[in-house]
Each structure stands twice: as C-alpha cells, then as structure tokens.
Design an enzyme around this catalytic site. Sequence first.
Site, mmCIF file in Angstrom:
data_model
loop_
_atom_site.group_PDB
_atom_site.id
_atom_site.type_symbol
_atom_site.label_atom_id
_atom_site.label_comp_id
_atom_site.label_asym_id
_atom_site.label_seq_id
_atom_site.Cartn_x
_atom_site.Cartn_y
_atom_site.Cartn_z
ATOM 1 N N ARG A 24 0.869 -1.254 -0.078
ATOM 2 C CA ARG A 24 -0.028 -0.084 0.018
ATOM 3 C C ARG A 24 0.998 1.251 -0.017
ATOM 4 O O ARG A 24 0.793 2.170 0.647
ATOM 5 C CB ARG A 24 -1.075 0.152 0.945
ATOM 6 N N LYS A 27 -0.986 4.423 -1.012
ATOM 7 C CA LYS A 27 -1.961 4.952 0.026
ATOM 8 C C LYS A 27 -1.025 5.529 1.068
ATOM 9 O O LYS A 27 -1.514 6.680 1.370
ATOM 10 C CB LYS A 27 -2.635 3.620 0.880
ATOM 11 N N ILE A 462 -26.964 4.448 13.032
ATOM 12 C CA ILE A 462 -26.969 3.208 12.001
ATOM 13 C C ILE A 462 -26.224 2.220 12.686
ATOM 14 O O ILE A 462 -26.258 1.054 12.073
ATOM 15 C CB ILE A 462 -26.520 3.890 10.822
ATOM 16 N N SER A 464 -22.300 2.137 14.174
ATOM 17 C CA SER A 464 -21.312 2.352 14.639
ATOM 18 C C SER A 464 -21.046 3.849 15.329
ATOM 19 O O SER A 464 -21.643 4.799 14.920
ATOM 20 C CB SER A 464 -20.027 2.259 13.624
ATOM 21 N N TRP A 592 -18.947 -8.455 -0.213
ATOM 22 C CA TRP A 592 -17.738 -7.678 0.335
ATOM 23 C C TRP A 592 -16.664 -8.649 0.613
ATOM 24 O O TRP A 592 -15.332 -8.677 1.298
ATOM 25 C CB TRP A 592 -17.855 -6.735 1.309
ATOM 26 N N HIS A 672 -30.554 -1.227 6.915
ATOM 27 C CA HIS A 672 -29.917 -0.127 6.489
ATOM 28 C C HIS A 672 -29.432 -0.263 5.099
ATOM 29 O O HIS A 672 -28.747 -1.311 4.908
ATOM 30 C CB HIS A 672 -28.922 0.317 7.486
ATOM 31 N N HIS A 725 -20.480 11.907 5.809
ATOM 32 C CA HIS A 725 -19.102 11.444 5.165
ATOM 33 C C HIS A 725 -18.096 12.493 5.297
ATOM 34 O O HIS A 725 -17.108 12.683 4.811
ATOM 35 C CB HIS A 725 -19.598 11.126 3.525
HETATM 36 N N1 GLN Z 1 -23.866 -0.616 11.042
HETATM 37 C C1 GLN Z 1 -22.865 -0.186 10.158
HETATM 38 C C2 GLN Z 1 -22.245 0.977 10.941
HETATM 39 O O1 GLN Z 1 -22.792 1.667 11.365
HETATM 40 C C3 GLN Z 1 -23.396 0.124 8.943
HETATM 41 C C4 GLN Z 1 -22.292 0.483 8.167
HETATM 42 C C5 GLN Z 1 -22.637 0.860 6.559
HETATM 43 O O2 GLN Z 1 -23.853 0.951 6.062
HETATM 44 N N2 GLN Z 1 -21.824 0.729 5.363
HETATM 45 O O3 GLN Z 1 -21.068 1.274 10.630
HETATM 46 ZN ZN ZN Z 2 -24.421 2.889 5.571
#
Ligand code: GLN
Ligand code: ZN
Length: 807
Positions: A24, A27, A462, A464, A592, A672, A725
């Site tokens: 990497r 990176k 969501i 984390s 993934w 989600h 983001h």
């Molecule tokens: N539950 C995951 C988080 O909150 C969802 C991550 C995602 O949607 N890429 O990190």
């Molecule tokens: Zn997400």
Amino acid sequence: MTVTNPTPLPSATILGYPRIGPDRELKRALEAYWAEPARHPAQTVLDTLGDLRERTTLRLRELGLTQDTAVPSEGFAVDHVLDTALALGAVPARFRAEGLLPAAPDTERGIELITALSRGTDDLEPLELTKWFDTNYHYYVPELDPGTALRAHPESLVSRYRDTLRRTGVRTRPVLVGPVTFLLLSRPETPAAHGARVDPLAGLDDVLAQYVSILSSLHAAGVPWVQLDEPALAADGWGASRERILSAVTTAYTRLTALSDHPSVLVTVGYGDAGQDAHLALARTGVDALAVDLDRGAVPTRAALEAWGERPVVGGVVGGRTVWRTNLAGATDTLDRLRAGARGPVAVGTATPLLHVPHDITRETGLDPDVRSWVAFADQKVSEVVELARGVEHGWKEISEALETDTRIREARATHPATRRPEIRERTAAVSPEDRRRPSAAERRAAQQERLRLPLLPTTTIGSFPQTAEIRAARAAHRAGRLDGAAYWEAIRSEIARAVRAQEELGLDVLVHGEAERNDMVQYFAESLEGFATTRHGWVQSYGSRCTRPSILFGDVSRRVPITVDWTRYAASLTDRPVKGMLTGPVTILAWSFVRDDVPAAEVADQVALALRDEITDLEAAGTAVVQVDEPALRELLPLRETDRPAYLEWSVGAFRLATGAAAADTQIHTHLCYSEFETVLDAIEGLDADVTTLEASRSGSGIVDGLAAADFPRDVGPGVWDIHSPRVPSFEEVARRVRHAARAIGAERVWVNPDCGLKTRGWPETEAALDRLVAAAVSVRTELEREDDDAARAGARPVLSSSGVA
Ligand code: GLN
Ligand code: ZN
C-alpha cells in the site's frame, strides 16, 4: 482505415494491475501528503507513482509478459476515471473559479487538483464517488456539461510511457477510459441540469476532439498501442437508448482511427458481455483489436467474428473479479471456440483489470495451505494468462503439466471436507418458503408498538460510533500479543459504556452498542464463521487511498458460537432504553468477501442467512427487542443487465428474509442501505419486509424521500438527515427541514430520524454536536405536528397524525 503498425498485439496481456502497491505504498504516500503537505510535498506522491510503475512493469515482465506493449501503463494517483477526466481537461467550473485550472495529472499542480477534486476544499464539494459497475471499487464521477471547456492534457500519458521505457526498457500500453463510457459515467455539472433529462452523449464531438489530440501526441511519442476501456457496453440503464450508444461507438471509433497519426487502438469491454450488437458496431470502425470478457461473457457470435475479420481478439478467459484459480481446462475450451470462429490471431488476457484482487497469494503464509492452493491473486492470474498464451501458440500439450496440476487442485478442492459439509447442505435443502415469512405487518406493528412504546419520529443511529485512535491502538496491541484478551475486552467494554452514556445524554430513543469491537462490518463476522479465511496482505483499493481486505469465503458456512450477543447484552445492561442488536446481512457479507465459485451464490447466501438467523434467535433470547440487519451492498450486486436482475433480487431478498424470518412479531427488524440510487430497487427493499429501513438520503436532496412517498412505501423508513461523510455539522434548521419534509411527504407515523450511515469514521465532537441537533430537530417537529393535530381536533377537522394509519 486500419493503419499497419510495426508492433503486433502481444499474445498475452492483462487489462490492468493493482495500483496501490504490494504494501500500500501509494496509500501511504497520498495520506502523508494530504496530512502534512509541508513535510511530504506532492512530488513525493509523483515519486511513489514512478517507482510503482517501474516495479509493476518489471514484475509483470518477470511473470512472463515479455512482449512489447503487453504491460498496461498505469500509475495514476487516485482513480482511473479521474485520470481520464484530467487528460481531457474535464474540470468542473466551480474548481476553475477557485483558480484550480486543468493540469496534467503527473505534476505537482495536477496532484493538488486531484486532491481538491477528490476530497473537496473548505468551500468546494468534491466530485461524487460511486460504485464502478457491480464492484466495490468507487470512481469519481466526472462532471460535464455540453459547454464544458475541455482541453487535452496528454503530457502525463506521454511522460509515464517515456519514464517507464527509460527505467525498464519496456514499451508499455497507455490506458484511458474510452469516450463512450466516459460520457455515460459523467454527470452534468450545472445544478439546473440536475434532474432534467439530459442526453449523456451530447458532448461526444467535443470529447472526441480531445481524444484525437491525445492519440496524436501518443503517436508522436512513439507509443505503439493504446487501450481504450468501454465497459459501459456490457451494462444497461445509461439514460440513452442502446441504438444511440452504439451509434456513438461507431462515430467515436471511426473518428479516432481515421487519422494516420494514431497508435493502434485496443478496445476492451470488461465486466460482462458487450453483445453482438456492440461487436458489430465496433467492427464497422477502424479499431485494431478487441478484448472481450470471456469470464462473465460469451464467445462472440460467428457473425461478430466474421465482421471482425483478421484483426486480433484478446480472449479474456482469466477473470479479474474473483480470487479463484482459473479453470484452465475450461479456458482452453473457451479459447478453442474463439479460435474456431476468429479469422485473425487470438491473444489471451484477463477479463477485467486486476484492480479488484490483491497482489500475491504466496505472501499469505498464515493461510491454510489447502485454501491457499485454490486461490490466484493478481500475480498468479498473470501467470495463468502467460501459460494459456503459451498453449495457444504451441498447442495445449505444451502446457499439459499446468493443466494436470489445475485438475488435481480442483479435485482436491471439490472433495475437501470444508467445501461440502452434509449437515449444512441438509439444512439449506430443508428451507421452506415459510422460513422466509414473518407474521403480518399489521400484527408486527401492533406488537412492537406495545413492547417498545416509542414516541412519534423516533431517533436512532445506524450502528457504529467513532472508532477512536485508542480503540484501534488497543486492537493492534491485542493482535500483536501486547494486550491480553481480558484487558482488550475491558477496553472495548469501556467504549461501549461511553457510547451508551452519550446516547442517553443526547436523548436518542433506540440505542446501539457502537460496534467498537469491529474492525470491519464483514470481516468481523467472517472471523467468527466457519467457511471463511482472512488474509494479512490481501488489500484491494476501494476508493482513493482507501483499501479493504475482503475475507475469502471458501467453504460451507456455519456459526460456531454466538457472535454479537455478549456485547449487545452488556450495552443493554447499562440502560433502560432499547438497544439494537447489530448484524451484517447475507448479501453484504457476500458482496464484500471473495466468494467461492463452486456453489451458486443463492445457496451460499442461504448458508450465511441461516447462521444469522441463529444469531437473531440468540439475541431475542437475551432480551433484544430490536435487531438491525445491514444490507448496504444490496444495490451494488445488482446485475448490469436488466434481464439478469429478477433472479438476483429473488435470491438476495430471499436470503435476507431467511435471516430475519424467525424473528417474533414483537421483535422489530431494521435494515440499513446506503450508496444511493435506490429508485431501481425500491420494490426489492419493500420485499425485504423489514419493519424499519434506514437509508442514506441527505445528499440526494429530497429525491429519495419523494421517491418513497410516491411509491407509497408501506413500512417505516428513516431517510438520513445528516451526511456523515464529512466532519461538517449540519445546522439545526437544516436537519429540522429534512425531518419536516420527510414527515409531511411520507407520513409522520412512518418516519424515523437518523444519520445517513454509521459514525465509525467520525470524531466524537462532531458526532455529539450533530446528534444533539438531530434529536432537537426530531423533538421540535414532533411538537409542531402534535400541536397541529390538537388544533385540527379542536376545529373538528381530521386529525393530522393518524392520517397515515396502520398497515
Ligand atoms: N452498522 C454499520 C455501521 O454503522 C453500517 C455501515 C454501512 O452501512 N456501511 O457502521
Ligand atoms: Zn450505511
């Protein structure tokens, strides 16, 4: 008009190679420059790129790509689409206004520009990132209006070619995204044009003028072959008719090959089957060679090969999308069929660039030797190409040893106990349609309301919470053996306690434990499931400098022990509010990971689903009332061709429903999704039959909310109201406006209030500040709606709030 060229197309080649470096290196160089440009100036990135290009070229020659122009000339900073955009001078007006003018990518100014375009500046939004075809690689979406002032910048393509030639003596092959695909991938830059139907191919003439100029410069520099990638021809749904696209192909390649001063042109169509119509359109032009994907696509038809005449065809029999060894016997059959129809030479190649696979499996000394023998990373795939090309040239007998070895390994894999476990096969075979069905939505809704007693517009996140430097350091120390299990678990527990405390103080309604223990939402599960292996060096580029290390799903999947229950139970013990159990869904786990190719994806997905189903049962037994099953990759695996989509949606939705199908009526199932463009899969999302669906939405304006409203989406939804983001904290008004809009459009009883996605990449200060506003906005709109409702009741009108009713 075909130009006779002194350099023939090589008999073995690849369409592209991993770009980030075996360790990497790119990176690290990029991130050092981004963090401290004073200490690590842009020149250090350019130096790294030059070194990597040299190493790659020498490595590929060592692996057997010895002929002139067999090695693609890559080595750009961040993304190949962005690299082509800069070669065309396609820089959006807002950046020009800031004084960031088009520049050749391989200059310090170019690197500055790439940084601004890909990361944004204090004042400017970056280019949008989106998935590259049906892969987990993301490209930067070029912004282009018909009036965009383009100007060719061939300098870097030329200097890369010359520099590599000087360093290695090898003539490489410059690569660009082809003009038709480039236009189809681009979006309009002027906001007014958004939403309105615009012809994506309107800029063809202007764009072609730049390609003509680039090709002339390459020719003048002595470049024998150039590669133009047109993968868009293998996909549907571009906002232009197929006829229009094919006529653009004909126009483009007629024009690019009309002049005498151009290098020979190799057009590649990876990521699927271009189809006879596209082959015929290309055949009508002066294109010199064609590379076809024979991993996912079929051998071109007789008619197409007939039209192609004596020009060379590269048979892409070595897949670039999976990590499994190529079935060499199968590949020889395919190549024989291609040779039977082709009138000109047949070369061997990869089906796509190799950027989707890691460098070299031989470095994975920690991997089970059996599993390792089944796998081919990029370097091994190059060797397969070289070997098959030797067979094409000298007869298959010549490579009989390689063929026998492959057959032997294939047999060993098929009979290995891990790849076929009877108890798992019996369980998936016994799955009935009932197992994918929950009680009626009305029954569930009533039971959940009774159990959870949530307010109107409930708030949640969501999953984390920030993965702080301390968490990462503790995990690294634990992995290195410097921190024992007990101390590591204590560290994670204290992070969970911190997250729960913060959520209670912020006043969120449905809490999460924060996922501190997870390095990655898929790898975490892969590490606990039978049938998966993880790698040490198996990094692939996801976008920019970001890399992921997909796990290898090689065998039948089962769950050894509960995976998440202890953490969720611990979090629940700290609060009276409901804590969501948090799982990654079967489709995302497949998307993934590198998934086995010896069993249909539908069956693999069901095996994973059954493991998750057991996990949900255990979470329920531990008292969990809400479980979220994340499927952010549902859209990503959607096949490129419309005809393939129903079958995919059937098994992917089916696997999700199998995972969640045993949940009791009063267990609330959330899901989600992120990465936008849900419109095409709204029916499938509905088919998931989750009680609550949270979606990334804040960057799409009101698009997704209006789409959900128009579709009369029948379950609860949480369209994200905070774009996570970037570190930017939205204002209270902004969040409240989004909440209000969603409540009015969809019906307040159906709406949840939440961020766009997980918060693991965020810091605590902005997380707390933004969530504070999010909760305040929910409370404020809730009060507003209740007041209106009271007023309506007093006036004898229909109450506002019950209008959306119970499904
Ligand atoms: N539950 C995951 C988080 O909150 C969802 C991550 C995602 O949607 N890429 O990190
Ligand atoms: Zn997400």
